[in-house]
Design an enzyme around this catalytic site. Structure first.
Site, PDB file in Angstrom:
ATOM      1  N   CYS A   2      45.320  31.850  -4.664  1.00  0.00           N
ATOM      2  CA  CYS A   2      46.329  32.988  -5.294  1.00  0.00           C
ATOM      3  C   CYS A   2      46.323  33.553  -6.443  1.00  0.00           C
ATOM      4  CB  CYS A   2      47.805  31.866  -5.079  1.00  0.00           C
ATOM      5  SG  CYS A   2      47.929  31.279  -3.456  1.00  0.00           S
ATOM      6  N   ARG A  27      40.507  37.933  -5.388  1.00  0.00           N
ATOM      7  CA  ARG A  27      40.772  36.559  -5.127  1.00  0.00           C
ATOM      8  C   ARG A  27      40.609  36.278  -3.598  1.00  0.00           C
ATOM      9  NH1 ARG A  27      41.890  34.251 -10.292  1.00  0.00           N
ATOM     10  NH2 ARG A  27      43.425  32.604  -9.438  1.00  0.00           N
ATOM     11  N   TRP A  74      47.620  33.342  -0.842  1.00  0.00           N
ATOM     12  CA  TRP A  74      46.418  32.930  -0.067  1.00  0.00           C
ATOM     13  C   TRP A  74      47.142  31.867   0.612  1.00  0.00           C
ATOM     14  CZ3 TRP A  74      43.049  28.763   1.000  1.00  0.00           C
ATOM     15  CH2 TRP A  74      41.998  29.334   1.729  1.00  0.00           C
ATOM     16  N   ASN A 100      50.240  28.641  -7.711  1.00  0.00           N
ATOM     17  CA  ASN A 100      48.930  28.614  -7.320  1.00  0.00           C
ATOM     18  C   ASN A 100      48.591  27.155  -7.200  1.00  0.00           C
ATOM     19  OD1 ASN A 100      46.249  29.060  -6.468  1.00  0.00           O
ATOM     20  ND2 ASN A 100      45.494  29.847  -8.573  1.00  0.00           N
ATOM     21  N   GLY A 101      48.366  26.825  -5.834  1.00  0.00           N
ATOM     22  CA  GLY A 101      47.977  25.284  -6.002  1.00  0.00           C
ATOM     23  C   GLY A 101      48.565  24.543  -4.885  1.00  0.00           C
ATOM     24  N   GLU A 488      21.805  31.009   3.418  1.00  0.00           N
ATOM     25  CA  GLU A 488      22.469  31.905   2.457  1.00  0.00           C
ATOM     26  C   GLU A 488      22.647  33.186   3.257  1.00  0.00           C
ATOM     27  OE1 GLU A 488      24.487  31.752   0.198  1.00  0.00           O
ATOM     28  OE2 GLU A 488      24.541  33.753  -0.618  1.00  0.00           O
ATOM     29  N   GLU A 495      30.492  35.974   6.702  1.00  0.00           N
ATOM     30  CA  GLU A 495      31.626  35.870   6.023  1.00  0.00           C
ATOM     31  C   GLU A 495      32.250  37.398   5.573  1.00  0.00           C
ATOM     32  OE1 GLU A 495      31.822  34.649   1.659  1.00  0.00           O
ATOM     33  OE2 GLU A 495      29.783  35.085   1.578  1.00  0.00           O
ATOM     34  N   HIS A 511      14.026  22.404  18.399  1.00  0.00           N
ATOM     35  CA  HIS A 511      15.086  21.147  18.570  1.00  0.00           C
ATOM     36  C   HIS A 511      16.350  21.615  19.113  1.00  0.00           C
ATOM     37  CE1 HIS A 511      11.995  18.726  17.223  1.00  0.00           C
ATOM     38  NE2 HIS A 511      11.802  19.670  16.181  1.00  0.00           N
ATOM     39  N   LYS A 610      37.798  34.289  -3.127  1.00  0.00           N
ATOM     40  CA  LYS A 610      36.678  34.279  -4.008  1.00  0.00           C
ATOM     41  C   LYS A 610      36.493  32.968  -4.808  1.00  0.00           C
ATOM     42  CE  LYS A 610      33.296  35.886  -6.239  1.00  0.00           C
ATOM     43  NZ  LYS A 610      31.786  36.057  -5.515  1.00  0.00           N
TER      44      LYS A 610
END
Ligand code: AGP
Length: 615
Positions: A2, A27, A74, A100-101, A488, A495, A511, A610
């Site tokens: 957020c 973000r 978010w 935010n949290g 990576e 994403e 495998h 982010k």
């Protein structure tokens, strides 16, 4: 994650809040809202989707006021709806709050408040906090600045979890309150006006003078002054920092996306990661920020590298680097696992947490857990004022400049460069001669130019992207230093393009992975001209024998790779321990191009933030 922006001063708040929210878009969010206070009125506007939707709503239904708070959400608790968007009010609808949290005990608090007659309109933990503040405000009597601060303080004492909040009261003019625990919050110091924000980026058009709030601090803002207190009520000392990034650093310039700009910044950011840190005279790396003497470093017998996502992949490269250059046992752990497992760590263990944002909740928790066990824990961060940078026992800054695109690119190559410097330093303390060190330095000094070259070496990359943009998925394979690059590269692709992708050590093919091979599942083999090329070549043949398309990433001019792959991307030659910085770049560009071709929102991919400041 957020985003919060607050303002109190002489100006109309709405345009300032919207400008700030736009700068926090990177973000990641799914709804936005704002509240303005003006002469005994409180007006709220909220919108699902992009900030433009909120801006349009503010245009269609204008709001006025010289103080305001705003938020990009978010979603953590509760669906993406207008009701769940912030700001939220208390029972009286005279107190409004953005957060935010995560409030971990919100259900218990909500049940208690409901028993006292409170009625809730959303599913969020944030609304519960607003009501809790309102409850204490009523108990304290007539609305006043002191009463509001005390109500916030009393409510926060009952909260378990994390918060960065901004609060205001309809009937207490010219006042904002901010508080933080675990979620970043900065005070922007203006002239006759003051600001709150989750990130100084939001304020760059208004002030560069900021105070980074610490956990358990409360700030009371008025247009011409501010006070910072502890949750216990004591006055707090503070330091005003000046933010050093330039506005152009946070603009896309001529690039279509921040991610593309940041990919192309890598020649300079790799150079900046090394700047002033290579000493030919001593044939070693100079990393003063470690706050450790050579004698102290000599005692280190084991390294633990900790991170999430891309930072974790950089850490895996670091493991190979540390073992290869410094013969130092090294272990890598995903931060969310490290913080809960009981890893045996003897007193000669040195831990590093790696984090671009410096605010990732799991990485911060891992830092604190490592320190709780008595281990010196160093940070490799990009955000110099971040919580991790401030709480670690020292470390190395990436100096990569703001990374706005949600997909990490330049931060990966900066982290790997720093881990190479660290491995050189530890190697020279342990087992490397000065001539070994000089050889390594010479190769590192060539790296920025090679990065600049690789960015221009593959004009056919767009054709490859078009050829595979609708594939069912993509497999990435590499050996040794290239195995973390495979992981990576897979993360990049998945994403931002939402295509299924995974990275493996090449030999894992037999495998189980080979069961996935089919004409609609291309395999990318990162196979530079090194001692293991023939092994990779065998794996490539196994895939081709099953009609799997193969994209190779190899050393320029190595025709043997081109002969066995359908398509090939090239990088300049370099020692294997430097190759990850080069081989990742065409794969960043491939992921970018495929995502663009698929019409994805490259800089703000769905569901992602982010920096993940919640667990
Ligand atoms: C990578 O592209 C993602 N943005 C994500 O995995 C990221 O690397 C991870 O969340 C760690 O972020 P940090 O480096 O800011 O701690």
């Amino acid at each position: 994650m957020c985003g919060i922006v607050g303002y109190v001063g002489p100006a109309e708040a709405a345009p300032i809040l919207l400008d700030g929210l736009r700068r926090l878009e990177y973000r990641g969010y799914d709804s936005a809202g704002l509240a303005l206070g003006n002469n005994g009125t409180l007006e709220i506007r909220k919108a699902v989707g992009r900030i433009q939707n909120l801006a349009q709503l503010v245009t269609d239904e204008p709001v006025h006021g010289n103080r305001g708070i705003s938020h990009t959400r978010w979603a953590t608790h509760g669906a993406v709806t207008g009701e769940n968007a912030h700001p939220h009010t208390d029972q009286s609808e005279r107190i409004v709050l953005v957060h935010n949290g995560v409030i971990e005990n919100y259900l218990k608090l909500r049940a208690e408040l409901e028993r006292e007659g409170h009625v809730f309109h959303s599913e969020t933990d944030t609304e519960v906090l607003a009501h809790l503040i309102g409850k204490y405000a009523v108990q304290l009597g007539e609305p006043s600045a002191d009463h509001l601060v005390e109500a916030v303080r009393l409510a926060l004492r009952e909260v378990h979890g994390t918060y960065g909040i901004a609060v205001m009261h309809r009937d207490v003019p010219d006042l904002l309150i901010g508080a933080r625990r675990g979620s970043p919050l900065v005070l922007g110091v203006g002239k006759g006006e003051n600001f709150l924000a989750s990130d100084p980026l939001a304020l760059v058009n208004h002030t560069r003078d900021v105070v980074y709030l610490k956990d358990f601090e409360i700030v009371v803002l008025r247009p011409d002054n501010f006070q910072i207190q502890s949750l216990a009520g004591d006055g707090q000392d503070y330091e005003i920092s000046t933010v050093d990034f330039e506005a152009e650093e946070i603009s896309k310039g001529d690039y279509a996306h921040y991610m593309l700009k940041e990919i192309y910044e890598q020649a300079s950011t790799v150079r900046d990661a090394m700047r002033g840190r290579l000493s030919a005279e001593e044939a070693t790396a100079k990393l003063g920020g470690l706050n450790m003497t050579p004698a102290q470093l000599r005692e280190v017998e084991r390294i633990v590298l900790i991170g999430c996502g891309t930072a974790y992949h950089a850490a895996v490269v670091g493991e190979y680097l540390m073992e290869s250059l410094a013969c130092l046992p090294t272990e890598v752990e995903i931060a969310s696992e490290f913080r809960y497992r009981n890893m045996p760590m003897d007193k000669y263990t040195l831990s590093f947490v790696i984090s671009q944002s410096g605010e990732t909740a799991d990485t911060l928790a891992a830092l604190r857990e490592s320190q709780r066990k008595g281990h010196r824990t160093l940070g490799i961060c990009n955000n110099v004022a971040s919580t991790i940078a401030r709480e670690s026992d020292g470390g190395v800054y990436m100096h990569a400049g703001p990374e706005i695109g949600v997909a990490a690119t330049k931060s990966f190559t900066s982290q790997v460069t720093i881990l190479t410097l660290l491995s050189l330093l530890m190697g020279r303390i342990r087992n490397l001669s000065s001539s070994d060190g000089l050889r390594i330095i010479e190769e590192m000094e060539k790296l920025p130019e090679k990065v600049a070259r690789v960015l221009e070496m593959n004009p056919h990359l767009q054709d490859i992207a078009e050829k595979y943009e609708n594939a069912h998925g993509m497999l990435f394979m590499g050996r040794q230093f290239q195995y973390p690059v495979a992981m990576e590269a897979a993360l990049k692709l998945k994403e931002i393009s939402y295509m299924s992708a995974s990275g493996y050590p090449s030999a894992e093919l037999k495998h189980g992975v080979i069961a996935l091979v089919n004409p609609d599942m291309p395999s990318v083999f990162i196979a530079p001209k090194d001692a293991l090329f023939e092994k990779n070549a065998s794996n490539i043949q196994e895939v081709r024998a099953r009609r799997g398309p193969v994209i190779g990433v190899g050393t320029e001019g190595h025709s043997e790779l081109a002969d066995i792959t359908d398509d090939t991307l090239w990088v300049p030659d370099a020692p294997d321990w430097l190759m990850p910085v080069l081989t990742v770049i065409p794969l960043q560009l491939l992921a970018y191009q495929i995502a663009v071709n698929r019409g994805c929102d490259v800089d703000k991919p769905r569901n992602l933030a982010k920096s993940v400041t919640v667990e």
